[in-house]
Design a protein around this motif. Sequence first.
Motif, PDB file in Angstrom:
ATOM      1  N   GLN A 198      36.984  41.353  39.856  1.00 60.61           N
ATOM      2  CA  GLN A 198      37.487  42.184  38.759  1.00 60.61           C
ATOM      3  C   GLN A 198      37.404  43.659  39.171  1.00 60.61           C
ATOM      4  N   PRO A 199      38.404  44.466  38.766  1.00 62.57           N
ATOM      5  CA  PRO A 199      38.347  45.884  39.126  1.00 62.57           C
ATOM      6  C   PRO A 199      37.448  46.674  38.180  1.00 62.57           C
ATOM      7  N   GLN A 200      36.877  47.745  38.702  1.00 66.88           N
ATOM      8  CA  GLN A 200      36.125  48.697  37.868  1.00 66.88           C
ATOM      9  C   GLN A 200      37.104  49.471  36.988  1.00 66.88           C
ATOM     10  N   TYR A 221      34.084  50.564  45.772  1.00 62.30           N
ATOM     11  CA  TYR A 221      33.264  51.344  44.819  1.00 62.30           C
ATOM     12  C   TYR A 221      32.526  52.491  45.513  1.00 62.30           C
ATOM     13  N   ARG A 231      37.867  58.997  37.513  1.00 70.49           N
ATOM     14  CA  ARG A 231      38.638  57.887  36.927  1.00 70.49           C
ATOM     15  C   ARG A 231      40.136  58.150  36.978  1.00 70.49           C
ATOM     16  N   LEU A 251      37.369  48.749  43.067  1.00 65.93           N
ATOM     17  CA  LEU A 251      36.585  47.508  42.922  1.00 65.93           C
ATOM     18  C   LEU A 251      35.255  47.788  42.233  1.00 65.93           C
ATOM     19  N   ARG A 252      34.693  46.739  41.625  1.00 66.91           N
ATOM     20  CA  ARG A 252      33.404  46.900  40.951  1.00 66.91           C
ATOM     21  C   ARG A 252      32.286  47.042  41.970  1.00 66.91           C
ATOM     22  N   LYS A 253      31.193  47.636  41.500  1.00 69.47           N
ATOM     23  CA  LYS A 253      30.059  47.896  42.389  1.00 69.47           C
ATOM     24  C   LYS A 253      29.509  46.605  43.003  1.00 69.47           C
ATOM     25  N   ASP A 254      29.525  45.543  42.220  1.00 71.00           N
ATOM     26  CA  ASP A 254      28.888  44.314  42.707  1.00 71.00           C
ATOM     27  C   ASP A 254      29.840  43.427  43.509  1.00 71.00           C
TER      28      ASP A 254
END
Lengths: 493, 102
Positions: A198-200, A221, A231, A251-254
């Motif tokens: 999932q994207p940030q 990230y 943003r 991308l998300r941090k994780d």
Amino acid sequence: MRFVRPPLESRLLLWAASVLVPSALRADWRREWDGEVWWWIATRPGAARTVRQRLALAGHCAGAIRDAICLWFEDEDRLGGPRAALRRPGACLAAGLSLIASIGVLSGGFANTRRSLRAAFGPPDSSLAILSQTGPFMGQRIGVTPLKVAYWDRHSASLRGTAVYAWYRSTIGSDSLRTSDLPAAKVGARFFSLLGAQPQIGRVFSPDDLQSCRLCAVVGYDYWKRLGADRGIIGRTITVDGRPFRVIGVLRKDFWFLGERPAVWSLFDVGMWAGYPGATTGAVCRLKAGMPPGAVEQQLRTLAREVAPRESGAWVTVTPLDAIVSRPVASLGPLFIAFAGLALLCALAGLIVRGEAIAGAFLVSKTVVFLSVVFLAGFEFGGAASITQTGGTTAAAGTAFWWLIVAGCLSLRWVWNDQRKRCRRCLSRLMLPVRIGEGARMLLEPAGTEMACPRGHGVLFTVEGDSIAPRDRWYPLDATWRDLFAPAAKTSL
Amino acid sequence: MTGALTYIAAVVLHSIRSGQRYGFQIMAASGIPSGTVYPALRRLEKGGLIRSQWEKAAVARAEQRPIRKYYQVTHEGESALAEAGKRYRFPEMEVAPREADR
């Protein structure tokens, strides 16, 4: 002679200096310096009236600060307390725990370690797998050709989808930052959807992008943070090796895939690889529900022969992703347990032979804490989280693995040596090391070191010539010796 | 105090021996700044080369000035100063007339 009150700045300087003076000496010290300042003013006509005179007096009072600092360092009782406290076993454990906390702060809350543990102990996702081939030479693992991946994607009945990926280094530029030699990746259009990423902010690639958004990029990230975590990055242009790409998402941090954290992800151009039929790349796939990897392997091998009949020796391997990403914990967990187990055995031996329960508990605690420091540092900063079977990370993973073994051994050596040089009664670190023995007799009677417990519990004599089995002799001291160690004993915990 | 005296310590000791009896006088005569004189005095006293004594408060009160701490060279201090005199050349101690009067 009339009393003249010193100016404010001089009084402040004297007050600040007096804070540093040990309380037992402060009254006398202040009295002497008050007299000092009084004489300075009294012997200079018109002193403390002009700015120049006031500055000169302030400079004179600055000497009080120097004097107070000297007194502060001379105060043995003040230094004796912290020094004795630092020798206590609690300080040793606290130092180790502080190191662990520092690693946690610097690594954003043990991000790599948590990810590796989740991969090892989290709910299994056996439908994701890596496609690779066994090469013709010595059975080494190599990637697959993009053409084969495309063929499997179209014709395999056991796959829900495939996507290629390739890591490389690139020069990435934005409005504010231009950086060389950054990790980058080219991936198939379904790569992120296959992994469920999932994207940030913004979005990730979709199959339509192959037609409408070929020069689009998804930013990692970490790189987004380096760009200021703006943003408004969506829609802006960045350059990758000089080519412009429009940012569509972050991308998300994780998000994590096989230990790689590329700064920029762009679309893999299969057409570009058509001129290099032998070139290989990484490939990830999602198996259909209930399909065992073995059956998928057989089917993909059959299909591979249709694409490349002459590559009879290039056997396809389907490796569940779980089996790969759990590798760091699977490899390093036993190593950690082995090291800690060794300390436990030593502690048990000490308990059985000498009845040293507290010393044993301290040894085990210290071992676990400092091994944790080594392993956490390895996972967070040393690349141990990238210990996988896939290509591209092998060198880093190998280095990390051996680093952990060497660092683990060294930390065990330090822990053991530290334990040897502690008081057998209160576990304080011994002090006052004295070399003993005559140089001329060293061949026959090796020299040693004698150290004393800071609280006067005993003296340790270590013979250093015997490297195989160092002989330590502990001589307990009775209470009559305690006066010699009074400052340390008085302030100890 | 074991070992040879440093130059600063020797000058401070020499100035006490020359008749400068309290901190400010020693500082004014020797030209050594106050931040150096007082730690040196403390070390000399700790080493047994000088001893100190606060004057009676009534004396200071009568002269309308703060109380002084007087320093005096001990026998050990005399010996150490004699030793130091072989190695160092001490400056001339010039005491300001107003200081000397007091």
